[in-house]
Motif scaffolding. Structure first.
Motif, PDB file in Angstrom:
ATOM      1  N   ILE A 186      13.454  45.276-118.883  1.00  0.00           N
ATOM      2  CA  ILE A 186      12.374  45.334-119.877  1.00  0.00           C
ATOM      3  C   ILE A 186      12.913  44.606-121.098  1.00  0.00           C
ATOM      4  CG2 ILE A 186      10.962  46.770-121.413  1.00  0.00           C
ATOM      5  CD1 ILE A 186      11.246  49.055-119.412  1.00  0.00           C
ATOM      6  N   GLU A 187      12.061  43.786-121.718  1.00  0.00           N
ATOM      7  CA  GLU A 187      12.505  43.014-122.876  1.00  0.00           C
ATOM      8  C   GLU A 187      11.450  42.999-123.971  1.00  0.00           C
ATOM      9  OE1 GLU A 187      13.499  38.358-124.016  1.00  0.00           O
ATOM     10  OE2 GLU A 187      13.779  39.010-121.948  1.00  0.00           O
ATOM     11  N   ILE A 188      11.924  42.996-125.218  1.00  0.00           N
ATOM     12  CA  ILE A 188      11.101  42.623-126.363  1.00  0.00           C
ATOM     13  C   ILE A 188      11.813  41.463-127.041  1.00  0.00           C
ATOM     14  CG2 ILE A 188      10.068  44.917-126.685  1.00  0.00           C
ATOM     15  CD1 ILE A 188      11.865  45.191-129.204  1.00  0.00           C
ATOM     16  N   THR A 189      11.053  40.620-127.728  1.00  0.00           N
ATOM     17  CA  THR A 189      11.634  39.435-128.347  1.00  0.00           C
ATOM     18  C   THR A 189      11.041  39.177-129.725  1.00  0.00           C
ATOM     19  OG1 THR A 189      12.061  37.062-128.049  1.00  0.00           O
ATOM     20  CG2 THR A 189       9.953  37.908-127.210  1.00  0.00           C
ATOM     21  N   ARG A 190      11.804  38.525-130.563  1.00  0.00           N
ATOM     22  CA  ARG A 190      11.314  38.101-131.876  1.00  0.00           C
ATOM     23  C   ARG A 190      10.442  36.851-131.742  1.00  0.00           C
ATOM     24  NH1 ARG A 190      15.618  36.923-135.913  1.00  0.00           N
ATOM     25  NH2 ARG A 190      13.855  37.001-137.329  1.00  0.00           N
ATOM     26  N   GLU A 191      10.550  36.154-130.626  1.00  0.00           N
ATOM     27  CA  GLU A 191       9.753  34.946-130.406  1.00  0.00           C
ATOM     28  C   GLU A 191       8.270  35.299-130.520  1.00  0.00           C
ATOM     29  OE1 GLU A 191      10.973  31.860-129.929  1.00  0.00           O
ATOM     30  OE2 GLU A 191      13.050  32.554-129.967  1.00  0.00           O
ATOM     31  N   ASP A 192       7.479  34.318-130.938  1.00  0.00           N
ATOM     32  CA  ASP A 192       6.039  34.540-131.073  1.00  0.00           C
ATOM     33  C   ASP A 192       5.252  34.194-129.823  1.00  0.00           C
ATOM     34  OD1 ASP A 192       6.018  35.504-133.720  1.00  0.00           O
ATOM     35  OD2 ASP A 192       6.196  33.471-134.485  1.00  0.00           O
ATOM     36  N   GLU A 193       5.783  33.300-129.024  1.00  0.00           N
ATOM     37  CA  GLU A 193       5.069  32.850-127.832  1.00  0.00           C
ATOM     38  C   GLU A 193       5.693  33.427-126.577  1.00  0.00           C
ATOM     39  OE1 GLU A 193       2.145  31.353-127.761  1.00  0.00           O
ATOM     40  OE2 GLU A 193       2.225  31.518-129.930  1.00  0.00           O
ATOM     41  N   LEU A 194       4.891  33.516-125.548  1.00  0.00           N
ATOM     42  CA  LEU A 194       5.315  34.079-124.270  1.00  0.00           C
ATOM     43  C   LEU A 194       4.608  33.335-123.150  1.00  0.00           C
ATOM     44  CD1 LEU A 194       6.586  36.228-122.416  1.00  0.00           C
ATOM     45  CD2 LEU A 194       4.684  37.741-123.017  1.00  0.00           C
ATOM     46  N   GLY A 195       5.383  32.759-122.254  1.00  0.00           N
ATOM     47  CA  GLY A 195       4.823  32.126-121.067  1.00  0.00           C
ATOM     48  C   GLY A 195       4.687  33.138-119.946  1.00  0.00           C
ATOM     49  N   VAL A 196       3.950  32.798-118.916  1.00  0.00           N
ATOM     50  CA  VAL A 196       3.729  33.743-117.818  1.00  0.00           C
ATOM     51  C   VAL A 196       4.999  34.018-117.024  1.00  0.00           C
ATOM     52  CG1 VAL A 196       1.256  33.300-117.610  1.00  0.00           C
ATOM     53  CG2 VAL A 196       2.876  31.916-116.300  1.00  0.00           C
ATOM     54  N   ALA A 197       6.007  33.155-117.141  1.00  0.00           N
ATOM     55  CA  ALA A 197       7.261  33.380-116.425  1.00  0.00           C
ATOM     56  C   ALA A 197       8.049  34.540-117.027  1.00  0.00           C
ATOM     57  CB  ALA A 197       8.113  32.113-116.435  1.00  0.00           C
ATOM     58  N   GLY A 198       7.772  34.903-118.267  1.00  0.00           N
ATOM     59  CA  GLY A 198       8.483  35.998-118.926  1.00  0.00           C
ATOM     60  C   GLY A 198       7.923  37.347-118.537  1.00  0.00           C
ATOM     61  N   ASP A 199       7.997  37.675-117.250  1.00  0.00           N
ATOM     62  CA  ASP A 199       7.312  38.867-116.745  1.00  0.00           C
ATOM     63  C   ASP A 199       8.029  40.184-117.020  1.00  0.00           C
ATOM     64  OD1 ASP A 199       9.342  38.501-114.905  1.00  0.00           O
ATOM     65  OD2 ASP A 199       8.048  38.657-113.142  1.00  0.00           O
ATOM     66  N   CYS A 200       9.172  40.131-117.720  1.00  0.00           N
ATOM     67  CA  CYS A 200       9.827  41.386-118.121  1.00  0.00           C
ATOM     68  C   CYS A 200       9.474  41.751-119.560  1.00  0.00           C
ATOM     69  CB  CYS A 200      11.340  41.272-117.974  1.00  0.00           C
ATOM     70  SG  CYS A 200      12.108  40.094-119.089  1.00  0.00           S
ATOM     71  N   ILE A 201       8.879  40.824-120.294  1.00  0.00           N
ATOM     72  CA  ILE A 201       8.627  41.009-121.720  1.00  0.00           C
ATOM     73  C   ILE A 201       7.366  41.845-121.944  1.00  0.00           C
ATOM     74  CG2 ILE A 201       8.140  39.814-123.896  1.00  0.00           C
ATOM     75  CD1 ILE A 201       9.823  37.467-122.798  1.00  0.00           C
ATOM     76  N   VAL A 202       7.519  42.889-122.774  1.00  0.00           N
ATOM     77  CA  VAL A 202       6.384  43.752-123.096  1.00  0.00           C
ATOM     78  C   VAL A 202       5.905  43.564-124.533  1.00  0.00           C
ATOM     79  CG1 VAL A 202       6.989  45.490-121.359  1.00  0.00           C
ATOM     80  CG2 VAL A 202       7.838  45.736-123.711  1.00  0.00           C
ATOM     81  N   GLY A 203       6.650  42.777-125.338  1.00  0.00           N
ATOM     82  CA  GLY A 203       6.226  42.567-126.712  1.00  0.00           C
ATOM     83  C   GLY A 203       6.929  41.394-127.361  1.00  0.00           C
ATOM     84  N   VAL A 204       6.217  40.755-128.288  1.00  0.00           N
ATOM     85  CA  VAL A 204       6.724  39.595-129.030  1.00  0.00           C
ATOM     86  C   VAL A 204       6.703  39.910-130.525  1.00  0.00           C
ATOM     87  CG1 VAL A 204       5.917  37.987-127.248  1.00  0.00           C
ATOM     88  CG2 VAL A 204       4.442  38.498-129.209  1.00  0.00           C
ATOM     89  N   GLY A 205       7.244  38.995-131.327  1.00  0.00           N
ATOM     90  CA  GLY A 205       7.215  39.184-132.771  1.00  0.00           C
ATOM     91  C   GLY A 205       7.976  40.416-133.220  1.00  0.00           C
ATOM     92  N   ALA A 206       9.030  40.790-132.478  1.00  0.00           N
ATOM     93  CA  ALA A 206       9.795  42.003-132.800  1.00  0.00           C
ATOM     94  C   ALA A 206      10.481  41.867-134.154  1.00  0.00           C
ATOM     95  CB  ALA A 206      10.821  42.277-131.706  1.00  0.00           C
ATOM     96  N   ASP A 207      10.695  43.001-134.791  1.00  0.00           N
ATOM     97  CA  ASP A 207      11.359  43.041-136.099  1.00  0.00           C
ATOM     98  C   ASP A 207      12.794  42.534-136.036  1.00  0.00           C
ATOM     99  OD1 ASP A 207       9.061  44.192-137.170  1.00  0.00           O
ATOM    100  OD2 ASP A 207       9.833  46.236-137.011  1.00  0.00           O
ATOM    101  N   CYS A 208      13.473  42.722-134.899  1.00  0.00           N
ATOM    102  CA  CYS A 208      14.860  42.268-134.771  1.00  0.00           C
ATOM    103  C   CYS A 208      15.240  42.171-133.303  1.00  0.00           C
ATOM    104  CB  CYS A 208      15.822  43.196-135.513  1.00  0.00           C
ATOM    105  SG  CYS A 208      16.026  44.827-134.791  1.00  0.00           S
ATOM    106  N   GLY A 209      16.345  41.492-133.058  1.00  0.00           N
ATOM    107  CA  GLY A 209      16.984  41.468-131.751  1.00  0.00           C
ATOM    108  C   GLY A 209      18.176  42.406-131.780  1.00  0.00           C
ATOM    109  N   CYS A 210      19.032  42.309-130.767  1.00  0.00           N
ATOM    110  CA  CYS A 210      20.205  43.197-130.699  1.00  0.00           C
ATOM    111  C   CYS A 210      21.096  43.093-131.932  1.00  0.00           C
ATOM    112  CB  CYS A 210      21.030  42.869-129.455  1.00  0.00           C
ATOM    113  SG  CYS A 210      20.378  43.543-127.928  1.00  0.00           S
ATOM    114  N   SER A 211      21.219  41.903-132.490  1.00  0.00           N
ATOM    115  CA  SER A 211      22.113  41.735-133.642  1.00  0.00           C
ATOM    116  C   SER A 211      21.635  42.524-134.859  1.00  0.00           C
ATOM    117  CB  SER A 211      22.270  40.263-134.007  1.00  0.00           C
ATOM    118  OG  SER A 211      21.035  39.724-134.449  1.00  0.00           O
ATOM    119  N   GLY A 212      20.364  42.885-134.921  1.00  0.00           N
ATOM    120  CA  GLY A 212      19.805  43.609-136.052  1.00  0.00           C
ATOM    121  C   GLY A 212      19.941  45.116-135.978  1.00  0.00           C
ATOM    122  N   LEU A 213      20.535  45.620-134.910  1.00  0.00           N
ATOM    123  CA  LEU A 213      20.731  47.068-134.781  1.00  0.00           C
ATOM    124  C   LEU A 213      21.781  47.542-135.769  1.00  0.00           C
ATOM    125  CD1 LEU A 213      20.871  47.343-130.883  1.00  0.00           C
ATOM    126  CD2 LEU A 213      18.959  47.957-132.362  1.00  0.00           C
TER     127      LEU A 213
END
Length: 137
Positions: A20-47
């Motif tokens: 399962i993935e969330i990303t800060r990226e704004d766009e999502l292609g159909v190949a990203g079938d693990c992604i449940v959300g975009v435009g995230a507040d941070c990635g792992c480095s922001g924890l």
């Protein structure tokens, strides 16, 4: 506990069988079938650093809960001594033991394909706001 906001996207499919993935990226292609959300507040480095230390304890349990449109879905995994938690854009939870800069937890009891389809339909609306709640137990 730490919460990360994100939003939905028309291409959310949530079909992946091991991540399962969330990303800060704004766009999502159909190949990203693990992604449940975009435009995230941070990635792992922001924890927070304290949370990163706990996540690097192989004995820690990690609960990740997706909250959106009045629904919730949780998966539980564990920490790993090799977690880098350094990716600026992505957060990935995995059923496997694979570790890379995007990995938050390993050995999880669910993946993207376990997210209820009603929630997936809500997350396909770009105006849907979601939250990833991370708890290290």
């Amino acid at each position: 506990m730490f919460e990360i906001g994100f939003r939905g996207h028309a291409n959310v499919r949530s079909l992946h069988r091991s991540t399962i993935e969330i990303t800060r990226e704004d766009e999502l292609g159909v190949a990203g079938d693990c992604i449940v959300g975009v435009g995230a507040d941070c990635g792992c480095s922001g924890l927070p650093e304290q949370m990163k230390q706990k996540l690097r304890d192989p004995g820690s349990r990690v609960r990740c809960t997706i909250l959106a449109s009045g629904m919730s879905h949780a998966v539980t995994g564990r920490g790993h001594a090799g977690l880098e938690l350094s990716h600026a854009d992505d957060i990935v939870v995995r059923m496997s033991g694979f570790v890379c800069p995007r990995t938050l937890a390993v050995g999880c009891d669910g993946a993207s394909d376990s997210v209820p389809r009603k929630m997936v339909r809500a997350l396909q609306d770009p105006s849907c706001r979601g939250t990833l709640r991370i708890e290290v137990l």
